[in-house]
Design a protein around this motif. Structure first.
Motif, PDB file in Angstrom:
ATOM      1  N   LEU A  91      50.540  44.736  39.062  1.00 52.47           N
ATOM      2  CA  LEU A  91      49.878  45.973  39.480  1.00 52.47           C
ATOM      3  C   LEU A  91      48.462  46.082  38.921  1.00 52.47           C
ATOM      4  CD1 LEU A  91      52.840  48.490  39.275  1.00 52.47           C
ATOM      5  CD2 LEU A  91      51.592  47.819  41.321  1.00 52.47           C
ATOM      6  N   VAL A  92      48.266  45.652  37.679  1.00 53.88           N
ATOM      7  CA  VAL A  92      46.931  45.688  37.089  1.00 53.88           C
ATOM      8  C   VAL A  92      45.993  44.744  37.848  1.00 53.88           C
ATOM      9  CG1 VAL A  92      45.632  45.012  35.019  1.00 53.88           C
ATOM     10  CG2 VAL A  92      47.651  46.469  34.818  1.00 53.88           C
ATOM     11  N   ASP A  93      46.486  43.567  38.210  1.00 55.92           N
ATOM     12  CA  ASP A  93      45.668  42.641  38.998  1.00 55.92           C
ATOM     13  C   ASP A  93      45.405  43.190  40.387  1.00 55.92           C
ATOM     14  OD1 ASP A  93      45.549  40.874  36.908  1.00 55.92           O
ATOM     15  OD2 ASP A  93      47.148  39.562  37.673  1.00 55.92           O
ATOM     16  N   TYR A  94      46.404  43.803  41.003  1.00 56.36           N
ATOM     17  CA  TYR A  94      46.254  44.326  42.367  1.00 56.36           C
ATOM     18  C   TYR A  94      45.203  45.430  42.420  1.00 56.36           C
ATOM     19  CZ  TYR A  94      47.397  46.540  46.791  1.00 56.36           C
ATOM     20  OH  TYR A  94      47.320  47.076  48.054  1.00 56.36           O
ATOM     21  N   TYR A  95      45.170  46.296  41.404  1.00 56.36           N
ATOM     22  CA  TYR A  95      44.206  47.400  41.385  1.00 56.36           C
ATOM     23  C   TYR A  95      42.898  47.037  40.692  1.00 56.36           C
ATOM     24  CZ  TYR A  95      47.629  50.584  43.308  1.00 56.36           C
ATOM     25  OH  TYR A  95      48.519  51.210  44.144  1.00 56.36           O
ATOM     26  N   HIS A  96      42.723  45.777  40.332  1.00 58.82           N
ATOM     27  CA  HIS A  96      41.482  45.282  39.718  1.00 58.82           C
ATOM     28  C   HIS A  96      41.090  46.121  38.508  1.00 58.82           C
ATOM     29  CE1 HIS A  96      41.128  42.682  43.168  1.00 58.82           C
ATOM     30  NE2 HIS A  96      41.185  43.726  43.961  1.00 58.82           N
ATOM     31  N   CYS A  97      42.039  46.293  37.607  1.00 58.60           N
ATOM     32  CA  CYS A  97      41.809  47.075  36.395  1.00 58.60           C
ATOM     33  C   CYS A  97      40.959  46.264  35.421  1.00 58.60           C
ATOM     34  CB  CYS A  97      43.160  47.418  35.759  1.00 58.60           C
ATOM     35  SG  CYS A  97      43.028  48.189  34.148  1.00 58.60           S
ATOM     36  N   ASN A  98      39.854  46.850  34.985  1.00 57.10           N
ATOM     37  CA  ASN A  98      39.019  46.230  33.951  1.00 57.10           C
ATOM     38  C   ASN A  98      38.246  47.322  33.217  1.00 57.10           C
ATOM     39  OD1 ASN A  98      36.674  46.831  35.531  1.00 57.10           O
ATOM     40  ND2 ASN A  98      37.011  44.958  36.703  1.00 57.10           N
ATOM     41  N   GLN A  99      37.522  46.935  32.182  1.00 56.90           N
ATOM     42  CA  GLN A  99      36.806  47.911  31.364  1.00 56.90           C
ATOM     43  C   GLN A  99      35.665  48.576  32.117  1.00 56.90           C
ATOM     44  OE1 GLN A  99      35.671  45.725  27.896  1.00 56.90           O
ATOM     45  NE2 GLN A  99      37.670  45.982  26.923  1.00 56.90           N
ATOM     46  N   ASP A 100      35.157  47.932  33.141  1.00 55.47           N
ATOM     47  CA  ASP A 100      34.045  48.497  33.887  1.00 55.47           C
ATOM     48  C   ASP A 100      34.488  49.580  34.862  1.00 55.47           C
ATOM     49  OD1 ASP A 100      32.367  46.724  32.594  1.00 55.47           O
ATOM     50  OD2 ASP A 100      32.607  45.197  34.148  1.00 55.47           O
ATOM     51  N   ASN A 101      35.770  49.615  35.184  1.00 58.38           N
ATOM     52  CA  ASN A 101      36.258  50.586  36.160  1.00 58.38           C
ATOM     53  C   ASN A 101      37.551  51.237  35.654  1.00 58.38           C
ATOM     54  OD1 ASN A 101      36.670  52.084  38.423  1.00 58.38           O
ATOM     55  ND2 ASN A 101      36.426  50.383  39.847  1.00 58.38           N
ATOM     56  N   PRO A 102      37.442  52.235  34.755  1.00 57.94           N
ATOM     57  CA  PRO A 102      38.638  52.851  34.173  1.00 57.94           C
ATOM     58  C   PRO A 102      39.473  53.617  35.195  1.00 57.94           C
ATOM     59  CG  PRO A 102      36.670  54.000  33.440  1.00 57.94           C
ATOM     60  CD  PRO A 102      36.214  52.788  34.199  1.00 57.94           C
ATOM     61  N   THR A 103      38.875  54.046  36.302  1.00 59.12           N
ATOM     62  CA  THR A 103      39.647  54.758  37.324  1.00 59.12           C
ATOM     63  C   THR A 103      40.713  53.853  37.913  1.00 59.12           C
ATOM     64  OG1 THR A 103      37.699  56.085  37.838  1.00 59.12           O
ATOM     65  CG2 THR A 103      39.472  56.085  39.456  1.00 59.12           C
ATOM     66  N   ASN A 104      40.364  52.594  38.134  1.00 60.98           N
ATOM     67  CA  ASN A 104      41.357  51.652  38.647  1.00 60.98           C
ATOM     68  C   ASN A 104      42.485  51.438  37.646  1.00 60.98           C
ATOM     69  OD1 ASN A 104      39.785  51.403  40.890  1.00 60.98           O
ATOM     70  ND2 ASN A 104      39.135  49.313  40.503  1.00 60.98           N
ATOM     71  N   CYS A 105      42.158  51.456  36.346  1.00 63.67           N
ATOM     72  CA  CYS A 105      43.192  51.282  35.313  1.00 63.67           C
ATOM     73  C   CYS A 105      44.133  52.475  35.291  1.00 63.67           C
ATOM     74  CB  CYS A 105      42.555  51.102  33.946  1.00 63.67           C
ATOM     75  SG  CYS A 105      41.673  49.534  33.778  1.00 63.67           S
ATOM     76  N   ARG A 106      43.587  53.695  35.413  1.00 63.55           N
ATOM     77  CA  ARG A 106      44.453  54.875  35.452  1.00 63.55           C
ATOM     78  C   ARG A 106      45.375  54.817  36.661  1.00 63.55           C
ATOM     79  NH1 ARG A 106      40.105  57.378  33.199  1.00 63.55           N
ATOM     80  NH2 ARG A 106      39.187  58.053  35.155  1.00 63.55           N
ATOM     81  N   THR A 107      44.850  54.373  37.785  1.00 60.60           N
ATOM     82  CA  THR A 107      45.677  54.250  38.987  1.00 60.60           C
ATOM     83  C   THR A 107      46.759  53.203  38.781  1.00 60.60           C
ATOM     84  OG1 THR A 107      43.791  54.856  40.376  1.00 60.60           O
ATOM     85  CG2 THR A 107      45.626  53.754  41.454  1.00 60.60           C
ATOM     86  N   ALA A 108      46.388  52.045  38.242  1.00 58.82           N
ATOM     87  CA  ALA A 108      47.346  50.963  38.040  1.00 58.82           C
ATOM     88  C   ALA A 108      48.455  51.380  37.081  1.00 58.82           C
ATOM     89  CB  ALA A 108      46.637  49.715  37.511  1.00 58.82           C
ATOM     90  N   TYR A 109      48.081  51.945  35.937  1.00 54.20           N
ATOM     91  CA  TYR A 109      49.099  52.334  34.960  1.00 54.20           C
ATOM     92  C   TYR A 109      49.884  53.558  35.421  1.00 54.20           C
ATOM     93  CZ  TYR A 109      47.642  48.719  31.832  1.00 54.20           C
ATOM     94  OH  TYR A 109      47.380  47.497  31.287  1.00 54.20           O
ATOM     95  N   GLY A 110      49.272  54.393  36.254  1.00 48.15           N
ATOM     96  CA  GLY A 110      50.027  55.490  36.865  1.00 48.15           C
ATOM     97  C   GLY A 110      51.133  54.947  37.766  1.00 48.15           C
TER      98      GLY A 110
END
Length: 129
Positions: A91-110
């Protein structure tokens, strides 16, 4: 006696699963690190109620074989420890979670926590019913 032992176990199971599930989802959605950490700590503290919930069932099923039953139960529950990081990584890879885009990380971990909420809720509903 205010409550039967069955009612106490069911209440403890609900506290140990539903409350942490919601707190973990909330922790994945907040932007403030202090609030997120406090939600995480509270969620882990609530998980301790599982000792009064389902862990006592092993003793009631068979006192002489409770160690073996608990070993089997813990072995089966280790599957989530293997599958969890795999699903989280996907899921983290699918949503392209990285430090530059915290919104994607919140979505992925949500989404990760939503999967956990669904699985835990299903198991708890079977335990309660």
């Amino acid at each position: 006696n205010l409550m039967s032992s069955t009612a106490v176990r069911k209440c403890a199971e609900v506290i140990s699963v539903f409350v942490p599930s919601l707190l973990l989802w909330g922790a994945s959605q907040v932007e403030d690190e202090t609030r997120g950490l406090s939600l995480l700590i509270t969620a882990i503290a609530c998980m301790g109620f599982c000792s009064a919930g389902h862990h006592t069932n092993y003793l009631e099923i068979s006192t002489s074989l409770s160690g073996i039953l608990m070993g089997i139960g813990n072995t089966v529950t280790c599957i989530s420890g293997i599958a969890g990081p795999i699903v989280t990584g996907a899921l983290v890879d699918y949503y392209h979670c990285n430090q530059d885009n915290p919104t994607n990380c919140r979505t992925a971990y949500g989404k990760v926590n939503l999967v956990g909420i669904c699985l835990c809720s299903t198991g708890t509903l079977f335990f309660i019913c």
